[in-house]
Design an enzyme around this catalytic site. Structure first.
Site, PDB file in Angstrom:
ATOM      1  N   ILE A 103      -2.857   6.848  -0.436  1.00  0.00           N
ATOM      2  CA  ILE A 103      -1.503   6.410  -0.169  1.00  0.00           C
ATOM      3  C   ILE A 103      -1.502   5.787   1.215  1.00  0.00           C
ATOM      4  O   ILE A 103      -2.092   6.334   2.155  1.00  0.00           O
ATOM      5  CB  ILE A 103      -0.499   7.589  -0.218  1.00  0.00           C
ATOM      6  CG1 ILE A 103      -0.491   8.238  -1.612  1.00  0.00           C
ATOM      7  CG2 ILE A 103       0.906   7.119   0.140  1.00  0.00           C
ATOM      8  CD1 ILE A 103      -1.333   9.463  -1.708  1.00  0.00           C
ATOM      9  N   CYS A 104      -0.864   4.616   1.343  1.00  0.00           N
ATOM     10  CA  CYS A 104      -0.687   3.982   2.642  1.00  0.00           C
ATOM     11  C   CYS A 104      -2.066   3.709   3.271  1.00  0.00           C
ATOM     12  O   CYS A 104      -2.988   3.273   2.589  1.00  0.00           O
ATOM     13  CB  CYS A 104       0.207   4.881   3.497  1.00  0.00           C
ATOM     14  SG  CYS A 104       0.890   4.151   4.987  1.00  0.00           S
ATOM     15  N   THR A 105      -2.205   3.992   4.556  1.00  0.00           N
ATOM     16  CA  THR A 105      -3.468   3.696   5.240  1.00  0.00           C
ATOM     17  C   THR A 105      -4.590   4.666   4.897  1.00  0.00           C
ATOM     18  O   THR A 105      -5.708   4.519   5.396  1.00  0.00           O
ATOM     19  CB  THR A 105      -3.259   3.660   6.768  1.00  0.00           C
ATOM     20  OG1 THR A 105      -2.705   4.911   7.190  1.00  0.00           O
ATOM     21  CG2 THR A 105      -2.333   2.520   7.161  1.00  0.00           C
ATOM     22  N   THR A 127      -2.787  -1.349   0.668  1.00  0.00           N
ATOM     23  CA  THR A 127      -2.509  -0.379   1.729  1.00  0.00           C
ATOM     24  C   THR A 127      -1.214  -0.775   2.421  1.00  0.00           C
ATOM     25  O   THR A 127      -0.570  -1.762   2.042  1.00  0.00           O
ATOM     26  CB  THR A 127      -3.675  -0.297   2.743  1.00  0.00           C
ATOM     27  OG1 THR A 127      -3.456   0.802   3.622  1.00  0.00           O
ATOM     28  CG2 THR A 127      -3.832  -1.578   3.541  1.00  0.00           C
TER      29      THR A 127
END
Length: 198
Positions: free
Chosen positions: A109-111, A129
């Site tokens: 998730i995300c970075t 990302t």
């Protein structure tokens, strides 16, 4: 026995919603009939892990051998905590690579995608990302896709923060059917955005 074991790995400076959003989705999935056990874990024994906005979380234990391993993001733009520190420390990417080699499906998730990139899981694969790490992901992995959720089979990635909720809903749909995912979406009063790229 459950059909699917899921672990969300916590580290100092992880983003709260990246981890807790998917955790709530998967727990609600269990209540809706999905045969899944979800745990919050750390790399090593610890009483508490402090997230990026100060939330302190008590892990259920240490990382095991889950069927599904989720890696949150947080802190890519800071040097001393979060994903950046976890990548530089190398233990988390190594643990993720080991679980992937053992057959786990790995999702970020995300970075958290930068952990997967460091683990060697994204080379030549489509991924996404948070916008703050797009260029770094492109340099590390190659094929960056403009999508909220990217499903490449045994490796999945999601965009920034709230995209983790959509990722977890997609995992419920993929593994347990659209009816369970829809029930959780309704329960949480959440409307998924964008299509899943697979």
């Amino acid at each position: 026995m459950v059909d699917l074991t899921a672990e969300i790995v916590l580290f100092e400076g992880f983003d709260e919603l990246d981890a807790i959003g998917p955790y709530e989705v998967l727990q609600n999935g269990t209540q809706a009939g999905a045969s899944i056990e979800t745990r919050l874990v750390a790399l090593a024994e610890t009483d508490l892990v402090t997230a990026s906005h100060g939330l302190r979380v008590e892990p259920d234990g240490t990382i095991g051998r889950p069927d599904l391993l989720l890696v949150p993001g947080g802190g890519w733009t800071t040097a001393d905590s979060g994903v950046r520190a976890a990548v530089e420390d190398e233990r988390l990417p190594a643990a993720v690579a080991e679980r992937a080699t053992a057959g786990a499906t790995v999702a970020s998730i995300c970075t958290g995608a930068m952990v997967l990139a460091e683990a060697g899981l994204l080379e030549g694969r489509p991924a996404t990302t948070h916008r703050v790490a797009i260029e770094d992901l492109r340099a590390a992995a190659g094929e960056v896709v403009d999508a909220r959720v990217v499903d490449d089979g045994d490796v999945l990635t999601a965009g920034g923060v709230t995209a983790g909720i959509d990722l977890a809903l997609w995992l419920l749909e993929r593994e347990f059917g659209a009816e369970i995912a829809a029930a959780v979406e309704t329960e949480m009063e959440h409307e998924r955005r964008g299509e899943v790229v697979d």
